[in-house]
Write a protein that holds these residues in place. Structure first.
Motif, PDB file in Angstrom:
ATOM      1  N   ASP A  36       0.834  -1.208   0.000  1.00 21.03           N
ATOM      2  CA  ASP A  36       0.000   0.000   0.000  1.00 21.03           C
ATOM      3  C   ASP A  36       0.869   1.258   0.000  1.00 21.03           C
ATOM      4  N   VAL A  37       1.925   1.237   0.811  1.00 25.72           N
ATOM      5  CA  VAL A  37       2.848   2.370   0.858  1.00 25.72           C
ATOM      6  C   VAL A  37       3.514   2.555  -0.502  1.00 25.72           C
ATOM      7  N   THR A  38       3.890   1.449  -1.133  1.00 24.79           N
ATOM      8  CA  THR A  38       4.502   1.511  -2.469  1.00 24.79           C
ATOM      9  C   THR A  38       3.530   2.114  -3.482  1.00 24.79           C
ATOM     10  N   ILE A  39       2.259   1.744  -3.407  1.00 19.63           N
ATOM     11  CA  ILE A  39       1.254   2.281  -4.321  1.00 19.63           C
ATOM     12  C   ILE A  39       1.108   3.791  -4.148  1.00 19.63           C
ATOM     13  N   LEU A  40       1.092   4.261  -2.894  1.00 17.46           N
ATOM     14  CA  LEU A  40       1.010   5.705  -2.651  1.00 17.46           C
ATOM     15  C   LEU A  40       2.196   6.422  -3.282  1.00 17.46           C
ATOM     16  N   ILE A  41       3.394   5.917  -3.041  1.00 16.26           N
ATOM     17  CA  ILE A  41       4.599   6.534  -3.604  1.00 16.26           C
ATOM     18  C   ILE A  41       4.579   6.433  -5.120  1.00 16.26           C
ATOM     19  N   TYR A  42       4.096   5.309  -5.638  1.00 19.06           N
ATOM     20  CA  TYR A  42       4.005   5.115  -7.091  1.00 19.06           C
ATOM     21  C   TYR A  42       3.087   6.153  -7.728  1.00 19.06           C
ATOM     22  N   LEU A  43       1.912   6.356  -7.144  1.00 21.08           N
ATOM     23  CA  LEU A  43       0.952   7.311  -7.703  1.00 21.08           C
ATOM     24  C   LEU A  43       1.482   8.745  -7.620  1.00 21.08           C
ATOM     25  N   ILE A  44       2.115   9.088  -6.508  1.00 18.13           N
ATOM     26  CA  ILE A  44       2.693  10.424  -6.381  1.00 18.13           C
ATOM     27  C   ILE A  44       3.788  10.625  -7.419  1.00 18.13           C
ATOM     28  N   SER A  45       4.607   9.595  -7.626  1.00 20.25           N
ATOM     29  CA  SER A  45       5.718   9.692  -8.578  1.00 20.25           C
ATOM     30  C   SER A  45       5.231   9.808 -10.017  1.00 20.25           C
ATOM     31  N   THR A  46       4.217   9.021 -10.375  1.00 17.54           N
ATOM     32  CA  THR A  46       3.723   9.055 -11.752  1.00 17.54           C
ATOM     33  C   THR A  46       2.884  10.299 -12.045  1.00 17.54           C
TER      34      THR A  46
ATOM     35  N   HIS B 234      11.005  18.322 -18.165  1.00 21.06           N
ATOM     36  CA  HIS B 234      11.777  17.954 -16.972  1.00 21.06           C
ATOM     37  C   HIS B 234      10.888  17.250 -15.941  1.00 21.06           C
ATOM     38  N   VAL B 235       9.713  17.825 -15.684  1.00 17.76           N
ATOM     39  CA  VAL B 235       8.800  17.250 -14.692  1.00 17.76           C
ATOM     40  C   VAL B 235       8.194  15.944 -15.209  1.00 17.76           C
ATOM     41  N   THR B 236       7.869  15.905 -16.493  1.00 24.63           N
ATOM     42  CA  THR B 236       7.253  14.705 -17.069  1.00 24.63           C
ATOM     43  C   THR B 236       8.199  13.519 -17.010  1.00 24.63           C
ATOM     44  N   LEU B 237       9.478  13.743 -17.257  1.00 27.08           N
ATOM     45  CA  LEU B 237      10.448  12.656 -17.160  1.00 27.08           C
ATOM     46  C   LEU B 237      10.546  12.140 -15.726  1.00 27.08           C
ATOM     47  N   THR B 238      10.250  13.004 -14.759  1.00 32.67           N
ATOM     48  CA  THR B 238      10.130  12.544 -13.375  1.00 32.67           C
ATOM     49  C   THR B 238       8.997  11.530 -13.268  1.00 32.67           C
ATOM     50  N   GLY B 239       7.897  11.806 -13.969  1.00 36.51           N
ATOM     51  CA  GLY B 239       6.773  10.877 -13.988  1.00 36.51           C
ATOM     52  C   GLY B 239       7.099   9.577 -14.694  1.00 36.51           C
ATOM     53  N   VAL B 240       7.906   9.658 -15.757  1.00 35.99           N
ATOM     54  CA  VAL B 240       8.282   8.450 -16.499  1.00 35.99           C
ATOM     55  C   VAL B 240       9.056   7.497 -15.600  1.00 35.99           C
ATOM     56  N   ARG B 241      10.030   8.022 -14.859  1.00 41.40           N
ATOM     57  CA  ARG B 241      10.757   7.131 -13.961  1.00 41.40           C
ATOM     58  C   ARG B 241       9.865   6.655 -12.817  1.00 41.40           C
ATOM     59  N   GLY B 242       8.846   7.458 -12.508  1.00 42.86           N
ATOM     60  CA  GLY B 242       7.897   7.035 -11.483  1.00 42.86           C
ATOM     61  C   GLY B 242       7.063   5.843 -11.895  1.00 42.86           C
ATOM     62  N   LEU B 243       7.010   5.532 -13.210  1.00 39.35           N
ATOM     63  CA  LEU B 243       6.257   4.382 -13.688  1.00 39.35           C
ATOM     64  C   LEU B 243       6.868   3.065 -13.240  1.00 39.35           C
ATOM     65  N   PHE B 244       8.176   3.072 -12.985  1.00 38.38           N
ATOM     66  CA  PHE B 244       8.804   1.791 -12.642  1.00 38.38           C
ATOM     67  C   PHE B 244       9.726   1.846 -11.419  1.00 38.38           C
ATOM     68  N   ALA B 245      10.335   3.013 -11.118  1.00 41.85           N
ATOM     69  CA  ALA B 245      11.341   3.060 -10.051  1.00 41.85           C
ATOM     70  C   ALA B 245      10.796   2.650  -8.672  1.00 41.85           C
ATOM     71  N   PRO B 246       9.602   3.139  -8.239  1.00 40.06           N
ATOM     72  CA  PRO B 246       9.102   2.679  -6.936  1.00 40.06           C
ATOM     73  C   PRO B 246       8.858   1.173  -6.888  1.00 40.06           C
ATOM     74  N   LEU B 247       8.369   0.609  -8.010  1.00 38.20           N
ATOM     75  CA  LEU B 247       8.138  -0.838  -8.050  1.00 38.20           C
ATOM     76  C   LEU B 247       9.460  -1.600  -7.998  1.00 38.20           C
ATOM     77  N   VAL B 248      10.494  -1.047  -8.656  1.00 37.20           N
ATOM     78  CA  VAL B 248      11.829  -1.654  -8.569  1.00 37.20           C
ATOM     79  C   VAL B 248      12.316  -1.642  -7.122  1.00 37.20           C
ATOM     80  N   GLY B 249      12.083  -0.500  -6.445  1.00 43.69           N
ATOM     81  CA  GLY B 249      12.468  -0.397  -5.043  1.00 43.69           C
ATOM     82  C   GLY B 249      11.772  -1.433  -4.179  1.00 43.69           C
ATOM     83  N   TYR B 250      10.482  -1.627  -4.425  1.00 45.95           N
ATOM     84  CA  TYR B 250       9.693  -2.614  -3.671  1.00 45.95           C
ATOM     85  C   TYR B 250      10.206  -4.031  -3.928  1.00 45.95           C
TER      86      TYR B 250
END
Length: 431
Positions: A53-63, A376-392
């Motif tokens: 659940d925590v990962t999902i919150l971080i994932y949504l904020i990141s994307t 610049h901000v959108t590329l932050t979202g692109v990495r947010g598509l996978f980086a939090p899940l990689v962390g998890y």
């Protein structure tokens, strides 16, 4: 030629008015952010949610950053940009006002995620204001002063909020609506700042166009085309974004580990967490942000950014050290290292604040500032598509410590590449 180098007394007056409004907006932003900064800890401790659940919150904020390019396009096409900014700001913060009426962790996650998506849409707007209302010489320093004021408010609110959450861990339900109200006030001031930005002929032409199916299609597709065009045409900016991407991966991978490490491994209450994330982290942020603004100045951002990336690798490594010392409970010495790592983190992030917000301006043509920051901000979202899940996945397959070590290595790699980039010689054909 940069038109923001004091062409007239009128510009000086506009800069002064903008700075006053900027300071007021950062006070409101500091209160709102100070309340929301413990959102992942609250989800884990007060709502008893799982690691996923925590990962999902971080994932949504990141994307959420993915929609930044669309926010820039909507604002640029608005007849009255200030009114559109205020409308979006109110819509984005409204779900936070309703949190007291819902017990569900799903609404909690959804409300914060929705607010984050609207915030991301409005992020490029700040750069329009900074580019056209601040002079090149003073832009970094004025931004850093306003950012420091926001941080003062943030550390006060976060520290107090954490203390009161230890007394009553359901208090967030009644405090989060305040974050919604103060967030709306922040965007009200941003809308007033936007009114001071002179309309370009290009914006007048775009805003005068009728809205039809073709226009909607353009709003959906054009930002993607602009992203590809900008990255293709401006290779130095593209490389800057690639290395920033590596830093962002490290940050997002690490972000999944932090709340789990603090709650499950160190078994900390709200008070020490809020002291670390609030008072300690943001004290360092306040102290060093003006210095970082002067160090960055109006020059090439790559070397400055690279050194900051390298310094950030000390945070996860020091946190691991504090964790190993605290296997049998945290003593005073171990708490010292715990707080020290957040002070180090605050120093590093004070530099990131400058580079993240203003770095793209260095590369952008005068009337494409919002588009460049949107990329610049959108590329932050692109990495947010996978980086939090990689962390998890790293945590599930290996351990929290391995997650933090990998983050440290990525910080170092991003920093070294940025420093290498700063040594290249090329002409931007602008500024």
């Amino acid at each position: 030629m940069d038109r923001t180098i004091y062409p007239s007394f009128e510009f000086k007056l506009r800069e002064r008015k903008t700075f006053i409004l900027h300071l007021i907006s950062q006070i409101f932003s500091g209160v709102a952010t100070g309340i929301l900064i413990l959102q992942d800890i609250i989800l884990k401790k007060s709502l008893g949610s799982s690691d996923f659940d925590v990962t999902i919150l971080i994932y949504l904020i990141s994307t959420s950053f993915l929609v930044s390019i669309y926010g820039a396009e909507i604002i640029n096409r608005a007849t009255t940009r200030s009114k559109t900014i205020l409308t979006l700001g109110i819509i984005g913060r409204t779900p936070l006002l309703l949190i007291p009426f819902f017990e569900s962790k799903f609404y909690y996650i959804g409300a914060i995620a929705f607010s984050s998506y609207i915030d991301a849409m409005l992020l490029p707007v700040w750069n329009i204001v900074f580019r056209h209302n601040y002079s090149t010489e003073k832009r970094s320093s004025l931004f850093s002063y306003a950012s420091s004021l926001q941080t003062v408010m943030l550390l006060i609110i976060t520290t107090l909020f954490g203390f009161f959450l230890d007394k009553n861990d359901t208090l967030y339900k009644y405090i989060f609506p305040m974050a919604g109200i103060f967030g709306m006030l922040c965007y009200f001031n941003l809308s007033r700042m936007m009114k001071l930005v002179p309309d370009s002929q290009e914006h007048k032409s775009i805003a005068a166009m009728s809205v039809d199916l073709k226009t909607v299609k353009e709003v959906l597709i054009l930002p993607l085309k602009n992203t590809l065009r900008i990255c293709k045409e401006n290779k130095p900016f593209f490389r800057f974004e690639v290395y920033f991407f590596l830093y962002g991966m490290a940050f997002m991978i690490m972000s999944v580990a932090i709340p789990l490490f603090l709650v499950e491994q160190l078994k900390l209450d709200y008070t020490p967490i809020s002291l670390a994330r609030g008072l300690i982290f943001h004290s360092a942020h306040i102290i060093f942000t003006p210095l970082m603004g002067k160090l960055q100045g109006s020059g090439h951002p790559a070397k400055f950014t690279g050194l900051i990336f390298i310094s950030l690798m000390l945070f996860p490594l020091t946190l691991i050290f504090a964790g190993y010392l605290g296997d049998d409970g945290l003593t005073d010495l171990e708490m010292f290292f715990f707080y020290a790592c957040f002070f180090i983190f605050g120093i590093g992030m004070s530099g990131i604040t400058i580079s993240w917000a203003l770095g793209s301006i260095f590369y952008a043509p005068e009337y494409e500032v919002s588009n460049y920051q949107a990329v610049h901000v959108t590329l932050t979202g692109v990495r947010g598509l996978f980086a939090p899940l990689v962390g998890y996945l790293i945590i599930r397959i290996f351990s929290i410590e391995i997650n933090l070590v990998i983050s440290a290595l990525l910080f170092a790699l991003a920093g070294l590449m940025m420093i290498k980039e700063s040594r290249l010689k090329y002409s931007y054909g602008k500024l």
